[in-house]
Design a protein around this motif. Structure first.
Motif, PDB file in Angstrom:
ATOM      1  N   PRO A 255       0.884  -1.207  -0.019  1.00 55.82           N
ATOM      2  CA  PRO A 255       0.020  -0.050   0.145  1.00 55.82           C
ATOM      3  C   PRO A 255       0.960   1.240   0.101  1.00 55.82           C
ATOM      4  CG  PRO A 255      -0.756  -1.646   1.559  1.00 55.82           C
ATOM      5  CD  PRO A 255       0.920  -2.112   1.168  1.00 55.82           C
ATOM      6  N   ALA A 256       0.515   2.218  -0.763  1.00 56.21           N
ATOM      7  CA  ALA A 256       1.138   3.762  -0.786  1.00 56.21           C
ATOM      8  C   ALA A 256       0.438   4.628  -0.007  1.00 56.21           C
ATOM      9  CB  ALA A 256       1.334   3.800  -2.212  1.00 56.21           C
ATOM     10  N   VAL A 257       1.042   5.513   0.650  1.00 53.05           N
ATOM     11  CA  VAL A 257       0.301   6.587   0.998  1.00 53.05           C
ATOM     12  C   VAL A 257       1.024   7.832   0.412  1.00 53.05           C
ATOM     13  CG1 VAL A 257       0.128   8.315   3.131  1.00 53.05           C
ATOM     14  CG2 VAL A 257      -0.471   5.827   3.380  1.00 53.05           C
ATOM     15  N   ILE A 258       0.459   8.847  -0.412  1.00 53.51           N
ATOM     16  CA  ILE A 258       1.113   9.845  -1.206  1.00 53.51           C
ATOM     17  C   ILE A 258       0.587  11.025  -0.934  1.00 53.51           C
ATOM     18  CG2 ILE A 258       1.601  10.541  -3.505  1.00 53.51           C
ATOM     19  CD1 ILE A 258       2.728   7.585  -2.995  1.00 53.51           C
TER      20      ILE A 258
ATOM     21  N   VAL B 127      -0.973  21.619 -11.324  1.00 49.85           N
ATOM     22  CA  VAL B 127      -2.255  20.830 -11.243  1.00 49.85           C
ATOM     23  C   VAL B 127      -2.880  21.240  -9.684  1.00 49.85           C
ATOM     24  CG1 VAL B 127      -3.148  18.454 -10.868  1.00 49.85           C
ATOM     25  CG2 VAL B 127      -1.116  18.785 -12.480  1.00 49.85           C
ATOM     26  N   LEU B 128      -4.243  21.501  -9.614  1.00 46.47           N
ATOM     27  CA  LEU B 128      -4.905  21.589  -8.288  1.00 46.47           C
ATOM     28  C   LEU B 128      -4.660  20.363  -7.570  1.00 46.47           C
ATOM     29  CD1 LEU B 128      -8.117  23.429  -9.517  1.00 46.47           C
ATOM     30  CD2 LEU B 128      -6.194  24.407  -8.397  1.00 46.47           C
ATOM     31  N   PRO B 129      -4.284  20.656  -6.345  1.00 46.08           N
ATOM     32  CA  PRO B 129      -4.476  19.474  -5.344  1.00 46.08           C
ATOM     33  C   PRO B 129      -5.318  18.363  -5.195  1.00 46.08           C
ATOM     34  CG  PRO B 129      -4.556  21.445  -4.050  1.00 46.08           C
ATOM     35  CD  PRO B 129      -4.507  21.957  -5.352  1.00 46.08           C
ATOM     36  N   GLU B 130      -6.717  18.548  -5.499  1.00 46.46           N
ATOM     37  CA  GLU B 130      -7.794  17.832  -5.677  1.00 46.46           C
ATOM     38  C   GLU B 130      -7.639  17.024  -6.833  1.00 46.46           C
ATOM     39  OE1 GLU B 130      -9.761  21.993  -6.549  1.00 46.46           O
ATOM     40  OE2 GLU B 130      -8.236  21.151  -5.150  1.00 46.46           O
ATOM     41  N   GLU B 131      -7.309  17.592  -7.976  1.00 48.96           N
ATOM     42  CA  GLU B 131      -7.049  16.943  -9.165  1.00 48.96           C
ATOM     43  C   GLU B 131      -5.706  15.963  -9.123  1.00 48.96           C
ATOM     44  OE1 GLU B 131      -7.277  15.258 -13.034  1.00 48.96           O
ATOM     45  OE2 GLU B 131      -8.982  16.546 -11.846  1.00 48.96           O
ATOM     46  N   ALA B 132      -4.924  16.311  -8.553  1.00 49.22           N
ATOM     47  CA  ALA B 132      -3.366  15.760  -8.540  1.00 49.22           C
ATOM     48  C   ALA B 132      -3.970  14.397  -7.422  1.00 49.22           C
ATOM     49  CB  ALA B 132      -2.357  16.409  -7.645  1.00 49.22           C
ATOM     50  N   CYS B 133      -4.663  14.627  -6.424  1.00 51.25           N
ATOM     51  CA  CYS B 133      -5.015  13.561  -5.662  1.00 51.25           C
ATOM     52  C   CYS B 133      -5.905  12.557  -6.310  1.00 51.25           C
ATOM     53  CB  CYS B 133      -5.581  13.797  -4.233  1.00 51.25           C
ATOM     54  SG  CYS B 133      -4.640  14.748  -3.009  1.00 51.25           S
ATOM     55  N   LYS B 134      -6.759  13.068  -7.127  1.00 54.49           N
ATOM     56  CA  LYS B 134      -7.722  12.159  -7.793  1.00 54.49           C
ATOM     57  C   LYS B 134      -6.846  11.267  -8.940  1.00 54.49           C
ATOM     58  CE  LYS B 134     -11.621  12.185 -10.994  1.00 54.49           C
ATOM     59  NZ  LYS B 134     -12.326  13.249 -11.852  1.00 54.49           N
ATOM     60  N   ARG B 135      -6.057  11.831  -9.384  1.00 55.67           N
ATOM     61  CA  ARG B 135      -5.027  10.944 -10.246  1.00 55.67           C
ATOM     62  C   ARG B 135      -4.179   9.884  -9.664  1.00 55.67           C
ATOM     63  NH1 ARG B 135      -2.201  15.971 -13.989  1.00 55.67           N
ATOM     64  NH2 ARG B 135      -4.195  17.053 -14.713  1.00 55.67           N
TER      65      ARG B 135
ATOM     66  N   ALA C  54      -3.226   4.671  -5.529  1.00 55.43           N
ATOM     67  CA  ALA C  54      -2.669   4.890  -3.846  1.00 55.43           C
ATOM     68  C   ALA C  54      -3.706   4.520  -2.902  1.00 55.43           C
ATOM     69  CB  ALA C  54      -2.220   6.554  -3.826  1.00 55.43           C
ATOM     70  N   ALA C  55      -3.393   4.148  -1.690  1.00 55.60           N
ATOM     71  CA  ALA C  55      -4.385   3.796  -0.678  1.00 55.60           C
ATOM     72  C   ALA C  55      -4.982   4.969   0.101  1.00 55.60           C
ATOM     73  CB  ALA C  55      -3.682   2.774   0.099  1.00 55.60           C
ATOM     74  N   VAL C  56      -3.975   6.080   0.231  1.00 52.31           N
ATOM     75  CA  VAL C  56      -4.314   7.162   0.640  1.00 52.31           C
ATOM     76  C   VAL C  56      -3.691   8.287   0.038  1.00 52.31           C
ATOM     77  CG1 VAL C  56      -4.035   8.484   3.066  1.00 52.31           C
ATOM     78  CG2 VAL C  56      -4.275   6.077   3.192  1.00 52.31           C
ATOM     79  N   VAL C  57      -4.232   9.397   0.243  1.00 52.19           N
ATOM     80  CA  VAL C  57      -3.847  10.757  -0.866  1.00 52.19           C
ATOM     81  C   VAL C  57      -4.037  12.055   0.062  1.00 52.19           C
ATOM     82  CG1 VAL C  57      -4.157   9.677  -2.879  1.00 52.19           C
ATOM     83  CG2 VAL C  57      -6.006  10.883  -2.128  1.00 52.19           C
ATOM     84  N   GLY C  58      -3.269  12.861  -0.191  1.00 50.75           N
ATOM     85  CA  GLY C  58      -3.598  14.145   0.427  1.00 50.75           C
ATOM     86  C   GLY C  58      -2.403  15.130   0.627  1.00 50.75           C
ATOM     87  N   LEU C  59      -2.231  15.725   1.805  1.00 52.72           N
ATOM     88  CA  LEU C  59      -1.106  16.941   2.048  1.00 52.72           C
ATOM     89  C   LEU C  59      -0.336  16.652   3.071  1.00 52.72           C
ATOM     90  CD1 LEU C  59      -3.817  19.752   1.287  1.00 52.72           C
ATOM     91  CD2 LEU C  59      -2.249  18.669  -0.362  1.00 52.72           C
ATOM     92  N   ASN C  60       1.017  16.941   2.929  1.00 55.94           N
ATOM     93  CA  ASN C  60       1.888  17.167   4.181  1.00 55.94           C
ATOM     94  C   ASN C  60       2.929  18.298   3.866  1.00 55.94           C
ATOM     95  OD1 ASN C  60       3.842  15.630   2.264  1.00 55.94           O
ATOM     96  ND2 ASN C  60       5.093  15.800   4.139  1.00 55.94           N
ATOM     97  N   CYS C  61       3.440  18.537   5.043  1.00 57.65           N
ATOM     98  CA  CYS C  61       4.581  19.494   4.888  1.00 57.65           C
ATOM     99  C   CYS C  61       3.968  21.139   4.450  1.00 57.65           C
ATOM    100  CB  CYS C  61       5.759  19.229   4.519  1.00 57.65           C
ATOM    101  SG  CYS C  61       7.330  19.694   5.038  1.00 57.65           S
ATOM    102  N   ILE C  62       5.300  21.926   4.515  1.00 59.91           N
ATOM    103  CA  ILE C  62       4.835  23.437   3.808  1.00 59.91           C
ATOM    104  C   ILE C  62       4.002  24.257   4.453  1.00 59.91           C
ATOM    105  CG2 ILE C  62       4.988  24.629   1.957  1.00 59.91           C
ATOM    106  CD1 ILE C  62       7.292  22.605   1.922  1.00 59.91           C
TER     107      ILE C  62
END
Length: 340
Positions: free
Chosen positions: A167-170, A184-192, A198-206
């Protein structure tokens, strides 16, 4: 069912990150290149930090291989340490995960050499492949691919992980502009990413809690898989939405990143509030990135309904000598409290 999805099916998962900044603060890692040589030089420091984060409420022990990739080791002239560093980091994390019952995660990250041309793609993919192979050898439950500001680089990381069957968390990193570097908008990137497996998608850091939170609902609406939210614990604003953009008026407007961020540090209460708001927005995989301390992890875990071992020591201000209300607090001291 894999262990990660099994945990997520039961409720929120908390993953403490931020090993680079915490080891630097403790005097065991050099700011600048930020290469995790501490894994080889002081493995006991890394093991202790893993234990502290689990004690505070992290459900995951993440191997400290962030920036432990070939490009970073080459930068400091120590490419020969690449495999020993990765294998040692994984062994340390596995020991603590086995000891505590936490999930055991491998980690790959932004390479800072990616560019959308064939030569860079080949080099980056090869870097991911070798790190993921060592994680597989170590027996990780899943692999985290994190802090990608290029959507395409995140997809390359996902391909490397998915090729192993793990499994991948990206998670993506949004800088001042809330789009990836390839537009790419974050929601579109996460959809791709979800569509690619990917098992889990979202945002981290910054971004800190205040400037990451508004980005979560559109991601939740775009995907059906669990959503991740792991901000940095700094008070970013609409005007200065990334930790790198923060400027300190107390130092003449100097850039605070990376070693003068203390005036902007969030309280534990703010991280607890973020966790509650992120859960309301539909995130289920929570955590904290660069700058995280155990107090932040505990606040987030408690906001997610958990009672980690550290909760035994959560504040009880009713017994404070000046601010308390418990029997035995001296009245004259309580009355003096407004003058403190």
């Amino acid at each position: 069912m894999d262990r990660l999805l099994e945990r997520l099916a039961a409720g929120p998962v908390v993953c403490a990150e931020g090993y680079l900044f915490e080891c630097e603060r403790r005097g065991f890692l050099q700011a600048g290149a930020y290469v995790p040589e501490v894994v080889l030089e002081h493995p006991e420091v890394v093991a202790q930090l893993h234990r502290e984060f689990v004690h505070a409420g992290s459900d995951v022990v993440e191997a400290f291989t962030y920036y432990g990739h070939r490009a970073k080791l080459r930068l400091i002239g120590k490419e020969d340490l690449l495999e020993p560093l990765n294998r040692q980091a994984l062994a340390i994390a596995k020991d603590v995960a086995d000891e505590t019952g936490a999930l055991f995660a491998g980690d790959i990250s932004n390479t800072n050499i990616f560019f959308p041309d064939d030569e860079a793609r080949r080099e980056v993919r090869a870097m991911f492949d070798e790190q993921v192979a060592w994680a597989v050898d170590a027996g990780v439950d899943y692999v985290i691919g994190e802090t990608f500001s290029w959507a395409e680089e995140a997809l390359l990381a996902l391909e490397a992980i998915k090729g192993t069957g793990l499994p991948a968390v990206i998670t993506l990193a949004m800088h001042q502009d809330p789009v990836t570097r390839d537009g790419v908008l974050p929601e579109e990137a996460c959809k791709r990413l979800e569509e690619a497996g990917a098992a889990v998608v979202g945002l981290n850091c910054i971004r800190g809690p205040r400037t990451m939170l508004p980005l979560l609902a559109p991601i939740r609406a775009a995907v059906s898989c669990p959503v991740a939210a792991l901000p940095v614990p700094y008070r970013t604003t609409e005007e200065q939405p990334s930790m790198q953009s923060l400027r300190d008026p107390g130092r003449g407007g100097a850039q605070a990143f990376p070693t003068a961020l203390e005036p902007f540090t969030c309280t534990r209460q703010e991280l607890g509030e973020f966790a509650a708001a992120a859960l309301d927005a539909g995130a289920l995989y929570l955590g904290i990135c660069c700058g995280a301390g155990p107090q932040h992890v505990r606040a987030m875990a408690e906001a997610a309904g958990k009672a980690p071992p550290a909760s035994r020591y959560s504040p009880d201000m009713s017994r404070h000598s000046f601010l308390g209300s418990a029997p035995g607090i001296t009245d004259s001291y309580r009355e003096y409290a407004p003058n403190l």
